[in-house]
Scaffold this motif. Structure first.
Motif, PDB file in Angstrom:
ATOM      1  N   GLY A   1       0.812  -1.207   0.000  1.00  0.00           N
ATOM      2  CA  GLY A   1       0.000   0.000   0.000  1.00  0.00           C
ATOM      3  C   GLY A   1       0.850   1.263   0.000  1.00  0.00           C
ATOM      4  O   GLY A   1       2.037   1.239   0.349  1.00  0.00           O
ATOM      5  N   PRO A   2       0.247   2.400  -0.375  1.00  0.00           N
ATOM      6  CA  PRO A   2       1.017   3.642  -0.491  1.00  0.00           C
ATOM      7  C   PRO A   2       1.275   4.360   0.832  1.00  0.00           C
ATOM      8  O   PRO A   2       2.342   4.950   1.005  1.00  0.00           O
ATOM      9  CB  PRO A   2       0.146   4.505  -1.410  1.00  0.00           C
ATOM     10  N   GLU A   3       0.319   4.309   1.771  1.00  0.00           N
ATOM     11  CA  GLU A   3       0.493   5.076   3.006  1.00  0.00           C
ATOM     12  C   GLU A   3       1.204   4.251   4.077  1.00  0.00           C
ATOM     13  O   GLU A   3       0.793   3.140   4.391  1.00  0.00           O
ATOM     14  CB  GLU A   3      -0.862   5.549   3.545  1.00  0.00           C
ATOM     15  N   GLY A   4       2.274   4.820   4.637  1.00  0.00           N
ATOM     16  CA  GLY A   4       3.050   4.094   5.640  1.00  0.00           C
ATOM     17  C   GLY A   4       4.083   3.181   5.032  1.00  0.00           C
ATOM     18  O   GLY A   4       4.704   2.373   5.729  1.00  0.00           O
ATOM     19  N   ASN A   5       4.285   3.312   3.731  1.00  0.00           N
ATOM     20  CA  ASN A   5       5.230   2.448   3.011  1.00  0.00           C
ATOM     21  C   ASN A   5       6.628   3.080   3.055  1.00  0.00           C
ATOM     22  O   ASN A   5       6.943   3.968   2.263  1.00  0.00           O
ATOM     23  CB  ASN A   5       4.751   2.278   1.568  1.00  0.00           C
ATOM     24  N   TYR A   6       7.468   2.614   3.971  1.00  0.00           N
ATOM     25  CA  TYR A   6       8.820   3.140   4.129  1.00  0.00           C
ATOM     26  C   TYR A   6       9.880   2.154   3.647  1.00  0.00           C
ATOM     27  O   TYR A   6      11.063   2.291   3.977  1.00  0.00           O
ATOM     28  CB  TYR A   6       9.065   3.482   5.603  1.00  0.00           C
ATOM     29  N   PHE A   7       9.473   1.169   2.860  1.00  0.00           N
ATOM     30  CA  PHE A   7      10.402   0.126   2.439  1.00  0.00           C
ATOM     31  C   PHE A   7      11.581   0.697   1.660  1.00  0.00           C
ATOM     32  O   PHE A   7      12.715   0.236   1.780  1.00  0.00           O
ATOM     33  CB  PHE A   7       9.661  -0.924   1.608  1.00  0.00           C
ATOM     34  N   GLY A   8      11.311   1.712   0.831  1.00  0.00           N
ATOM     35  CA  GLY A   8      12.375   2.307   0.031  1.00  0.00           C
ATOM     36  C   GLY A   8      13.435   3.007   0.852  1.00  0.00           C
ATOM     37  O   GLY A   8      14.534   3.279   0.352  1.00  0.00           O
ATOM     38  N   LYS A   9      13.148   3.286   2.112  1.00  0.00           N
ATOM     39  CA  LYS A   9      14.135   3.905   3.000  1.00  0.00           C
ATOM     40  C   LYS A   9      15.186   2.890   3.457  1.00  0.00           C
ATOM     41  O   LYS A   9      16.228   3.276   3.986  1.00  0.00           O
ATOM     42  CB  LYS A   9      13.446   4.500   4.232  1.00  0.00           C
ATOM     43  N   PHE A  10      14.898   1.607   3.239  1.00  0.00           N
ATOM     44  CA  PHE A  10      15.796   0.557   3.702  1.00  0.00           C
ATOM     45  C   PHE A  10      16.537  -0.140   2.560  1.00  0.00           C
ATOM     46  O   PHE A  10      17.739  -0.377   2.657  1.00  0.00           O
ATOM     47  CB  PHE A  10      15.007  -0.493   4.490  1.00  0.00           C
TER      48      PHE A  10
END
Length: 616
Positions: free
Chosen positions: A202-211
Motif C-alpha cells: 500500500g502507499p500510506e506508511g510504506n517506508y520500504f524504500g528507506k531501507f
C-alpha cells in the motif's frame, strides 16, 4: 539468508535483524523501557543485527538507516500505533495454544467461507467472530478464509493496502486476537486460511524504500510499484516474502494461504519465486507434522499454477476458478452479459464443470487475444469454485450481492451449481442466508491527496466496467458501516430458508459418494437447448451415480432419464418442494416424481434443480 524482524528469545532478550544492503550504518532506536540507541552490526548480504538485553514483549522501537531518522521495521510483527508509529516486539513463545492435536483437514473436504473481519460483526474484531463459529459449523462450513489482515492505514480497509505483511491489523485485535480466533476455530474443527498480498504494498506508511530496493521499475502493477523479485538486490526481497508464509503457519497456526493475483508477481529468475516458496513451505510441513496449503488467484488460465515445480509448475494446491463464476453468473443474471461479453453460452458452463478453464486457447474479445491453456483432466480439488467473492460483489455498481440482483429461485440454483460441482466450494460471508447488504470498497487514509486519488481511481475503474452509476465514497465511514452483515436476518423468512437450503446441499455433498469424487474424467455434462444442463457425477467404480438436473429457464424442459444399466432413479433433492420456497410458507409448484423409471420422459420445472441417485 536470515529471517528479519524482531525475534523475542525469552528472558527479556530480543534479536533484531533488518535488511538494508546499500546502507552504511543502522541504528536500533528502542523507546522503552528507556530510550536507547544501539549501533547494529553489519553482516553478510546486507543484514544488520543486534541481540539486546532488557527488552520485553510490547516494547516499541524504530530503525534509523544511516542514522537518518526513525522508521518502523519493514518486518514489524505489530504496529500498535498504526502504519506511521513505532514497531513493537511480539512474544510468540508464550502464547498458550490449545490446538496441539490439530492436524488440519483434507483439502478436498473443505467448504471455504471468505470473510472480512471488520464487517463480519458489529465489533469488527477477531474475537467477535468466535461466537459465530458454531453457526458456521452447523451450516457445514469447515474453513474460513480471512481477507488480508496485514497492518493497513486507519481502522478500516479491504486489506489490500497493507504495508506491513508480517504485522496483524491493530483494529482487529492485533497478534493475540488472531491467535485466539485460530485456536477457537481449530477447537471447533474449522481450518483457517489467510489472504496475503505479495504483488504490491500500500502507499500510506510504506517506508520500504528507506531501507532497500524492494521495488523495481522493470514492471508495473495496477496498484503501484512492482515488487523487486528478479532485479538487482532481489535476493533479500525474495527472502523477505518467501519467509512470510512460514511466519503465518508457524506463529499463528494458519492452515492455508490464498495468494492475491499471482500473475502480477514478476520473476524471470531460473528458480521462480513460487518454486522457492514451495520448497520452504514443504520443509516447514515436515517440521510441524501437518499439511500446509497454498492457493492462488491467477489470471493465467494455466495448469502450471497447480503443477509441482518438479514438472515446471508453481506448486499451488489449487486456484480460484473465475471462469466458473463468469459462466454461471451470466446465465443467472441477463444484465451481466454486457459486462462479460465473452460468456453467455450453456456450453461454456458445461466446459467449466468438465474441464475447469473455459478460455483454454480461444480468442477472447475482452483481451483482444487468445488466452489460456486446457485444464481438462486435472483433478477437481485443484480448483476453488464460487458464485460470489469480495471482488465480484465489491466491484459491482452499488456493490450488490447476487441476492439483490436475481430472484429467490435463481439464488437456490446458484448455490446448488457451486456446492454440487466437482470442485472445492467457497461461499462469501452472508451468502449462505442470502444477505443483501452491499459489500462496498472502503479505505481509511490520512493523506488528503491520497484520499482524492483513491476516490478518482475508483470512479475511473467503474467507468472502465461501463457501470451506469458512481461508486460509494471509499473514504466515508458510512460506506464501511453499510457493509456490515445483519446476522439477525438468518433466523426467519426467506433468509432462514436459504440457510437451510445451503445446509441440505452441503450435507448431500458430504454423504453421497458420487459427490466426493474429484476425478474429472468421470464428470459428464449435457446441455439442454441453452436453457438447462445435466450434471452427471459418479464414483470411480461407477457403483454410485447421481444426476443433477438444472433448468435455468422460465419454461419447462423435456428430459429423458438415462436407460443404460440403471433400473431407475430415486429423488434426493427438489428445489420446487414447498419447504424450499421463499420463506418456506409458499406452496411448491409441480415437481418431478420421487422415483423415475430408466428411460422415462419427464419435464423439468422452470428454474429448478432436482437431484437423483441411480437405483441398481
Amino acid at each position: 539468508m536470515d529471517h528479519i524482524g524482531a525475534a523475542y528469545l525469552g528472558n527479556n532478550k530480543c534479536k533484531f535483524n533488518v535488511w538494508a544492503p546499500e546502507k552504511e550504518t543502522m541504528i536500533l532506536h528502542l523507546l522503552s523501557p528507556k530510550d536507547r540507541k544501539i549501533n547494529m552490526q553489519r553482516h553478510d548480504f546486507g543484514y544488520f543485527k543486534a541481540e539486546v538485553e532488557n527488552v520485553s514483549p510490547g516494547d516499541k522501537y524504530y530503525y534509523m538507516p544511516d542514522g537518518d531518522q526513525d522508521f518502523p521495521d519493514p518486518a514489524s510483527h505489530h504496529q500498535p500505533e498504526g502504519v506511521h508509529g513505532p514497531s513493537a516486539v511480539v512474544d510468540h513463545l508464550s502464547y498458550n495454544w490449545q490446538d496441539t492435536t490439530w492436524r488440519g483437514l483434507p483439502f478436498k473436504d473443505l467448504v471455504l467461507y471468505e470473510l472480512h473481519v471488520g464487517t463480519f460483526s458489529e465489533e469488527g474484531t477477531f474475537e467477535a467472530i468466535i461466537p459465530r463459529l458454531e453457526s458456521l459449523y452447523e451450516t457445514g462450513i469447515n474453513a474460513i478464509e480471512l481477507m488480508p489482515v496485514a497492518q493497513c492505514p486507519g481502522s478500516r480497509n479491504w486489506g489490500y493496502d497493507g504495508v506491513y505483511p508480517f504485522a496483524v491489523q491493530q483494529s482487529y485485535g492485533g497478534p493475540d486476537g488472531l491467535k485466539k480466533l485460530v485456536d477457537a476455530c481449530h477447537a471447533r474443527g474449522i481450518a483457517v486460511f489467510l489472504d496475503v498480498v505479495y504483488n504490491h504494498l500500500g502507499p500510506e506508511g510504506n517506508y520500504f524504500g528507506k531501507f532497500a530496493p524492494y521495488f523495481t521499475d522493470k514492471y508495473s502493477t495496477p496498484w503501484g510499484e512492482a515488487i523487486n523479485f528478479d532485479d538487482a538486490w532481489s535476493d533479500g526481497v525474495r527472502d523477505y516474502f518467501s519467509n512470510n508464509p512460514l511466519h503465518w503457519f508457524e506463529h499463528y497456526h494458519i492452515d492455508g494461504l490464498r495468494l492475491d493475483a499471482i500473475h502480477t508477481v514478476f520473476d524471470k529468475k531460473a528458480i521462480n519465486f513460487w518454486e522457492l516458496t514451495y520448497y520452504k513451505v514443504k520443509q516447514l510441513e515436515q517440521k510441524l507434522g501437518r499439511t500446509l496449503y497454498m492457493t492462488a488467484e491467477s489470471d493465467y488460465n494455466s495448469p502450471k499454477v497447480m503443477k509441482s515445480p518438479e514438472v515446471g509448475g508453481f506448486g499451488f494446491q489449487a486456484q480460484w476458478l473465475d471462469d466458473f463464476h463468469h459462466s454461471l453468473y451470466v446465465l443467472l443474471n441477463e444484465e451481466a452479459k454486457k459486462y462479460y461479453e465473452d460468456f453467455g453460452q450453456m456450453e461454456q458452463l458445461a466446459k467449466a464443470y468438465s474441464d475447469g478453464f473455459v478460455h483454454s486457447g480461444e480468442f477472447v474479445k475482452f483481451r483482444k487475444q487468445r488466452h489460456g491453456a486446457s485444464s481438462a483432466g486435472m483433478s477437481g480439488d485443484k480448483f476453488i469454485a464460487f458464485i460470489q467473492n469480495h471482488d465480484q460483489v465489491g466491484n459491482h455498481v452499488g456493490s450488490l450481492r447476487l441476492s439483490a440482483l436475481v430472484d429467490f429461485e435463481r439464488l437456490k440454483l446458484a448455490a446448488a451449481a457451486v456446492l454440487l460441482a466437482p470442485y472445492v466450494p467457497m461461499l462469501f460471508m452472508g451468502e449462505e442466508y442470502a444477505e443483501d447488504t452491499p459489500f462496498n470498497y472502503f479505505v481509511h487514509h490520512s493523506d488528503e491527496e491520497l484520499i482524492k486519488a483513491v476516490q478518482k481511481g475508483r470512479e475511473e475503474e467503474f467507468a472502465d466496467f461501463h457501470w451506469d452509476a458512481a461508486p460509494p465514497d471509499p473514504q466515508a465511514e458510512q460506506t464501511f458501516l453499510d457493509s456490515k452483515l445483519r446476522w439477525e436476518k438468518r433466523d426467519s423468512g426467506k433468509n432462514k430458508t436459504m440457510l437451510q437450503w445451503h445446509q441440505e446441499l452441503i450435507k448431500l455433498r458430504r454423504t453421497e459418494p458420487a459427490l466426493q469424487c474429484f476425478d474429472k474424467n468421470r464428470i459428464r455434462v449435457y446441455t439442454i437447448n441453452q436453457k438447462g444442463f445435466v450434471l452427471l457425477r459418479q464414483c470411480e467404480n461407477d457403483q454410485e451415480k447421481m444426476l443433477c438436473l438444472f433448468n435455468l429457464s422460465e419454461e419447462a424442459l423435456p428430459y429423458t432419464f438415462p436407460a443404460n444399466e440403471e433400473t431407475g432413479w430415486k429423488k434426493l433433492l427438489d428445489s420446487k418442494q414447498s419447504k424450499w420456497q421463499n420463506g418456506g410458507d409458499k406452496k411448491g409448484t409441480a415437481t418431478l416424481p420421487a422415483q423415475a423409471d430408466s428411460g422415462s420422459n419427464q419435464e423439468l420445472p422452470p428454474l429448478s434443480l432436482t437431484v437423483y441417485r441411480a437405483i441398481k
